[in-house]
Scaffold this motif. Structure first.
Motif, PDB file in Angstrom:
ATOM      1  N   ILE A  55      10.879 -54.011  64.558  1.00 35.65           N
ATOM      2  CA  ILE A  55      10.184 -53.695  63.311  1.00 35.65           C
ATOM      3  C   ILE A  55      11.132 -53.136  62.261  1.00 35.65           C
ATOM      4  O   ILE A  55      11.150 -53.596  61.123  1.00 35.65           O
ATOM      5  N   ALA A  56      11.945 -52.160  62.635  1.00 31.53           N
ATOM      6  CA  ALA A  56      12.850 -51.552  61.649  1.00 31.53           C
ATOM      7  C   ALA A  56      14.199 -51.272  62.290  1.00 31.53           C
ATOM      8  O   ALA A  56      14.303 -51.018  63.490  1.00 31.53           O
ATOM      9  N   ASP A  57      15.239 -51.322  61.460  1.00 27.80           N
ATOM     10  CA  ASP A  57      16.599 -50.999  61.875  1.00 27.80           C
ATOM     11  C   ASP A  57      17.333 -50.485  60.638  1.00 27.80           C
ATOM     12  O   ASP A  57      16.728 -50.288  59.584  1.00 27.80           O
ATOM     13  N   TRP A  58      18.618 -50.259  60.759  1.00 28.24           N
ATOM     14  CA  TRP A  58      19.372 -49.715  59.625  1.00 28.24           C
ATOM     15  C   TRP A  58      19.312 -50.628  58.404  1.00 28.24           C
ATOM     16  O   TRP A  58      19.378 -50.167  57.271  1.00 28.24           O
ATOM     17  N   TYR A  59      19.175 -51.921  58.608  1.00 28.57           N
ATOM     18  CA  TYR A  59      19.138 -52.848  57.484  1.00 28.57           C
ATOM     19  C   TYR A  59      17.798 -52.823  56.747  1.00 28.57           C
ATOM     20  O   TYR A  59      17.687 -53.349  55.643  1.00 28.57           O
ATOM     21  N   SER A  60      16.807 -52.176  57.317  1.00 28.74           N
ATOM     22  CA  SER A  60      15.529 -51.999  56.620  1.00 28.74           C
ATOM     23  C   SER A  60      15.733 -51.206  55.325  1.00 28.74           C
ATOM     24  O   SER A  60      15.026 -51.429  54.340  1.00 28.74           O
ATOM     25  N   LEU A  61      16.720 -50.303  55.335  1.00 30.50           N
ATOM     26  CA  LEU A  61      17.019 -49.526  54.122  1.00 30.50           C
ATOM     27  C   LEU A  61      17.414 -50.449  52.973  1.00 30.50           C
ATOM     28  O   LEU A  61      17.037 -50.219  51.821  1.00 30.50           O
ATOM     29  N   SER A  62      18.161 -51.502  53.284  1.00 26.48           N
ATOM     30  CA  SER A  62      18.570 -52.463  52.251  1.00 26.48           C
ATOM     31  C   SER A  62      17.363 -53.167  51.642  1.00 26.48           C
ATOM     32  O   SER A  62      17.349 -53.453  50.448  1.00 26.48           O
ATOM     33  N   HIS A  63      16.368 -53.436  52.460  1.00 30.74           N
ATOM     34  CA  HIS A  63      15.186 -54.134  51.953  1.00 30.74           C
ATOM     35  C   HIS A  63      14.353 -53.226  51.047  1.00 30.74           C
ATOM     36  O   HIS A  63      13.741 -53.711  50.086  1.00 30.74           O
ATOM     37  N   VAL A  64      14.358 -51.925  51.313  1.00 29.03           N
ATOM     38  CA  VAL A  64      13.710 -50.984  50.388  1.00 29.03           C
ATOM     39  C   VAL A  64      14.427 -51.046  49.041  1.00 29.03           C
ATOM     40  O   VAL A  64      13.790 -51.100  47.983  1.00 29.03           O
ATOM     41  N   ILE A  65      15.750 -51.084  49.083  1.00 27.64           N
ATOM     42  CA  ILE A  65      16.537 -51.184  47.848  1.00 27.64           C
ATOM     43  C   ILE A  65      16.269 -52.516  47.140  1.00 27.64           C
ATOM     44  O   ILE A  65      16.222 -52.561  45.908  1.00 27.64           O
ATOM     45  N   HIS A  66      16.082 -53.602  47.902  1.00 25.00           N
ATOM     46  CA  HIS A  66      15.674 -54.870  47.277  1.00 25.00           C
ATOM     47  C   HIS A  66      14.443 -54.626  46.416  1.00 25.00           C
ATOM     48  O   HIS A  66      14.346 -55.139  45.298  1.00 25.00           O
ATOM     49  N   GLY A  67      13.484 -53.870  46.945  1.00 24.84           N
ATOM     50  CA  GLY A  67      12.259 -53.582  46.197  1.00 24.84           C
ATOM     51  C   GLY A  67      12.537 -52.866  44.897  1.00 24.84           C
ATOM     52  O   GLY A  67      11.925 -53.166  43.864  1.00 24.84           O
ATOM     53  N   PHE A  68      13.468 -51.909  44.920  1.00 28.25           N
ATOM     54  CA  PHE A  68      13.839 -51.203  43.686  1.00 28.25           C
ATOM     55  C   PHE A  68      14.407 -52.190  42.671  1.00 28.25           C
ATOM     56  O   PHE A  68      14.043 -52.182  41.490  1.00 28.25           O
ATOM     57  N   ILE A  69      15.316 -53.030  43.140  1.00 30.63           N
ATOM     58  CA  ILE A  69      15.981 -54.003  42.256  1.00 30.63           C
ATOM     59  C   ILE A  69      14.985 -55.040  41.742  1.00 30.63           C
ATOM     60  O   ILE A  69      14.972 -55.368  40.550  1.00 30.63           O
ATOM     61  N   PHE A  70      14.133 -55.549  42.621  1.00 32.37           N
ATOM     62  CA  PHE A  70      13.170 -56.574  42.221  1.00 32.37           C
ATOM     63  C   PHE A  70      12.126 -56.001  41.265  1.00 32.37           C
ATOM     64  O   PHE A  70      11.638 -56.720  40.389  1.00 32.37           O
ATOM     65  N   TYR A  71      11.790 -54.719  41.420  1.00 30.70           N
ATOM     66  CA  TYR A  71      10.865 -54.103  40.467  1.00 30.70           C
ATOM     67  C   TYR A  71      11.499 -54.115  39.072  1.00 30.70           C
ATOM     68  O   TYR A  71      10.848 -54.514  38.097  1.00 30.70           O
TER      69      TYR A  71
END
Length: 189
Positions: A55-71
């Motif tokens: 479900i989650a790993d260290w790379y999940s943090l990058s996907h949260v940042i994707h959300g910031f950038i995509f917003y």
């Protein structure tokens, strides 16, 4: 006002449909539904073959940042649109990335250019979680002040850098323009 609410709702419904279609396409691409190890972890912190399988790993943090950038990108492109259509665009972009990331060309690129030597792509569960992490980041960015979002993004990058010697910045760098010295430093964990 009703028209804007309807467009907003349609955007969120469209995002849900995009996620379902992405899940179906990953299934058709023969991605494993869950980790081939046969179990599901909420958190998988080791950098091994279980990475990108749970479900989650260290790379999940990058996907949260994707959300910031995509917003930020969706806001710039669709300023007059309500949140729903902007969210649907962000989900579409993240979903396209999840499909590309699990294609043989990107999997091979990760193996050749990054420290992810044994990378075999994501499980469907992990891809869906990655989209969910992006959605979380997007919704945080929609509510938080810009300074808070930027500081949180920097903090997530630093946490990943300190924990695994990798983060979104290095991941993009190493995929686009591999640097052997960076790869050697990352491998020294």
């Amino acid at each position: 006002m009703r028209r804007k609410a309807l467009r907003n709702r349609r955007g969120f419904v469209a995002a849900g449909i995009i996620v379902l279609l992405t899940c179906a396409l990953l299934f058709l691409m023969a991605r494993p539904p869950i980790c081939t190890c046969g179990h599901v972890d909420l958190w998988h912190g080791a950098l091994d073959s279980g990475n990108s399988q749970h479900i989650a790993d260290w790379y999940s943090l990058s996907h949260v940042i994707h959300g910031f950038i995509f917003y930020a990108g969706a806001l710039a492109l669709m300023r007059r649109q309500p949140l729903g259509p902007r969210f649907a665009l962000a989900v579409l972009v993240e979903s396209i990335w999840e499909i590309l990331e699990n294609s043989p060309i990107i999997i091979d690129r990760y193996r050749a250019a990054t420290i992810a030597l044994g990378y075999s792509g994501d499980s469907i569960l992990n891809s869906m979680s990655d989209i969910g992490m992006m959605a979380l980041g997007f919704l945080i960015a929609a509510r938080a002040p810009v300074a808070v979002t930027v500081c949180l993004g920097l903090a997530l990058e630093l946490i990943a850098l300190l924990a695994i010697r990798d983060n979104l910045t290095l991941n993009v760098l190493m995929l686009a323009w591999p640097i052997e010295a960076v790869k050697s430093w990352q491998s020294a964990v």
